[in-house]
Design a protein around this motif. Sequence first.
Motif, short mmCIF file in Angstrom:
data_model
loop_
_atom_site.label_atom_id
_atom_site.label_comp_id
_atom_site.label_asym_id
_atom_site.label_seq_id
_atom_site.Cartn_x
_atom_site.Cartn_y
_atom_site.Cartn_z
N VAL A 169 -24.60 -14.91 -45.26
CA VAL A 169 -24.24 -13.51 -45.00
C VAL A 169 -25.12 -12.58 -45.82
O VAL A 169 -25.41 -12.85 -46.99
CB VAL A 169 -22.75 -13.27 -45.32
CG1 VAL A 169 -22.37 -11.80 -45.13
CG2 VAL A 169 -21.87 -14.16 -44.44
N ASP A 173 -24.99 -6.76 -42.51
CA ASP A 173 -24.41 -7.49 -41.38
C ASP A 173 -23.15 -6.78 -40.88
O ASP A 173 -22.46 -6.09 -41.64
CB ASP A 173 -24.02 -8.92 -41.80
CG ASP A 173 -25.23 -9.83 -41.94
OD1 ASP A 173 -26.33 -9.43 -41.55
OD2 ASP A 173 -25.04 -10.96 -42.45
N VAL A 175 -19.34 -7.19 -38.74
CA VAL A 175 -18.27 -8.16 -38.56
C VAL A 175 -17.63 -7.93 -37.20
O VAL A 175 -17.14 -6.83 -36.91
CB VAL A 175 -17.20 -8.01 -39.67
CG1 VAL A 175 -16.13 -9.10 -39.51
CG2 VAL A 175 -17.83 -8.06 -41.04
N VAL A 237 -11.79 -13.00 -44.59
CA VAL A 237 -12.92 -12.19 -45.02
C VAL A 237 -13.06 -12.19 -46.54
O VAL A 237 -14.18 -12.14 -47.07
CB VAL A 237 -12.82 -10.75 -44.47
CG1 VAL A 237 -12.95 -10.76 -42.96
CG2 VAL A 237 -11.55 -10.06 -44.91
N MET A 248 -17.25 -5.90 -48.41
CA MET A 248 -17.07 -5.56 -47.01
C MET A 248 -16.10 -4.40 -46.89
O MET A 248 -15.13 -4.31 -47.66
CB MET A 248 -16.51 -6.77 -46.23
CG MET A 248 -16.26 -6.52 -44.75
SD MET A 248 -15.38 -7.91 -43.96
CE MET A 248 -16.56 -9.23 -44.15
N ILE A 282 -13.83 -14.46 -36.47
CA ILE A 282 -14.81 -13.41 -36.72
C ILE A 282 -16.21 -14.03 -36.70
O ILE A 282 -16.39 -15.19 -37.07
CB ILE A 282 -14.57 -12.67 -38.05
CG1 ILE A 282 -14.55 -13.64 -39.24
CG2 ILE A 282 -13.32 -11.83 -38.00
CD1 ILE A 282 -14.58 -12.95 -40.58
N ILE A 284 -20.01 -12.95 -38.10
CA ILE A 284 -20.81 -12.02 -38.91
C ILE A 284 -22.27 -12.20 -38.51
O ILE A 284 -22.83 -13.30 -38.64
CB ILE A 284 -20.61 -12.29 -40.42
CG1 ILE A 284 -19.12 -12.12 -40.79
CG2 ILE A 284 -21.46 -11.32 -41.25
CD1 ILE A 284 -18.81 -12.36 -42.25
N LYS A 311 -18.38 -3.84 -41.89
CA LYS A 311 -19.77 -4.01 -42.29
C LYS A 311 -19.85 -4.56 -43.69
O LYS A 311 -19.03 -4.23 -44.56
CB LYS A 311 -20.51 -2.66 -42.21
CG LYS A 311 -22.02 -2.76 -42.38
CD LYS A 311 -22.70 -1.42 -42.09
CE LYS A 311 -24.21 -1.55 -42.18
NZ LYS A 311 -24.89 -0.27 -41.86
N VAL A 312 -20.85 -5.41 -43.91
CA VAL A 312 -21.08 -6.03 -45.21
C VAL A 312 -22.02 -5.16 -46.03
O VAL A 312 -22.97 -4.58 -45.49
CB VAL A 312 -21.67 -7.45 -45.04
CG1 VAL A 312 -21.94 -8.10 -46.40
CG2 VAL A 312 -20.74 -8.32 -44.21
#
Length: 344
Positions: A169, A173, A175, A237, A248, A282, A284, A311-312
Amino acid sequence: MLSCPFPISDYPYITMAHGGGGSLSKKLIDELISPVFSNPLLDQRNDGASFITPGDSLAFSTDSHVVSPIFFPGGDIGHLAICGTVNDIAMCGAQPSYLSVGFILEEGFPTNDLWKVLQSMKRTADDAKVQIVTGDTKVVEKGKGDGIYINTSGVGVIKCDPPPAPTRVQAGDVVILSGDIGRHGIAIMAAREGLELETTLKSDCALLNEAVMSLIDAGIELHCLRDLTRGGLASGVIEIMDTASLSMEIDESTVPISKSVRSVCEILGLDPFYTANEGRFIAIVPATKQDKALAALRSHPLGNDARIIGKVSSGDPGLVTVKTSIGTHRILTMLSGEQLPRIC
């Protein structure tokens, strides 16, 4: 519907002798269990299965299932057991191939209920295009179990290189959530406690391997996949961000929750973000692939309500926040215990 070849009228309930390794054990396996799952590998009657996968990278997973009640709206322990391991393998970016099944049966368990569970497992395995190639059956004394427990293990061939993992990840990125959350946990609780709802709430228990394959076939770079079982969306998550040492933010307004689930959670003080699912995951993926990934996932019936929910970023490692509908933020933390026990 196949008729049971086992003399249920002679043995309407599982007895200790069925687990003793003698003639009744052989009869249970030869006449009830093996015919349901019959295939060339299983029919060799070895203690394990031997198969060739030249040049392939494999994924392996195991899971145990103790759900109560064993029959619930939308599924049963047999359907759940196959889905559970197939989905775990799919989350490795792999196509499941072979499963093992282990039964722990309690003395006095109705043989007819075992037959129903076996038939459900067979249908689900056929739908997943996997073979059950080895297994084991044990019986425990009455009062030392709870009817039936099932363990399933499986292997599958990895279809993407490199395979998805939390360590892949990256900041930036997005989600993607495959569908609405919380239905399995609430459906199990309603069935267990006899809650009367305006509409029958069914578990979302389902096979996810084809939905994942739709992403792989579309050439999507999958950084991480996770099915949202015990602990729900929140636990999934948080675990990923903790491993990835990233953070995140989830937009609460984008997370689909059915009216029935939301209502029950509000009445009982439960948080749907932590409520179990058995047919949701999920993905990613890089932000540059989000539209293509959404289109691929929405092409599958289990992903037609897929949405980007977060969003990461490179903020505090392991931190997951939720932007609420009123514009504030809350922090998601791991549950200190279990919100709903015996849900899988």
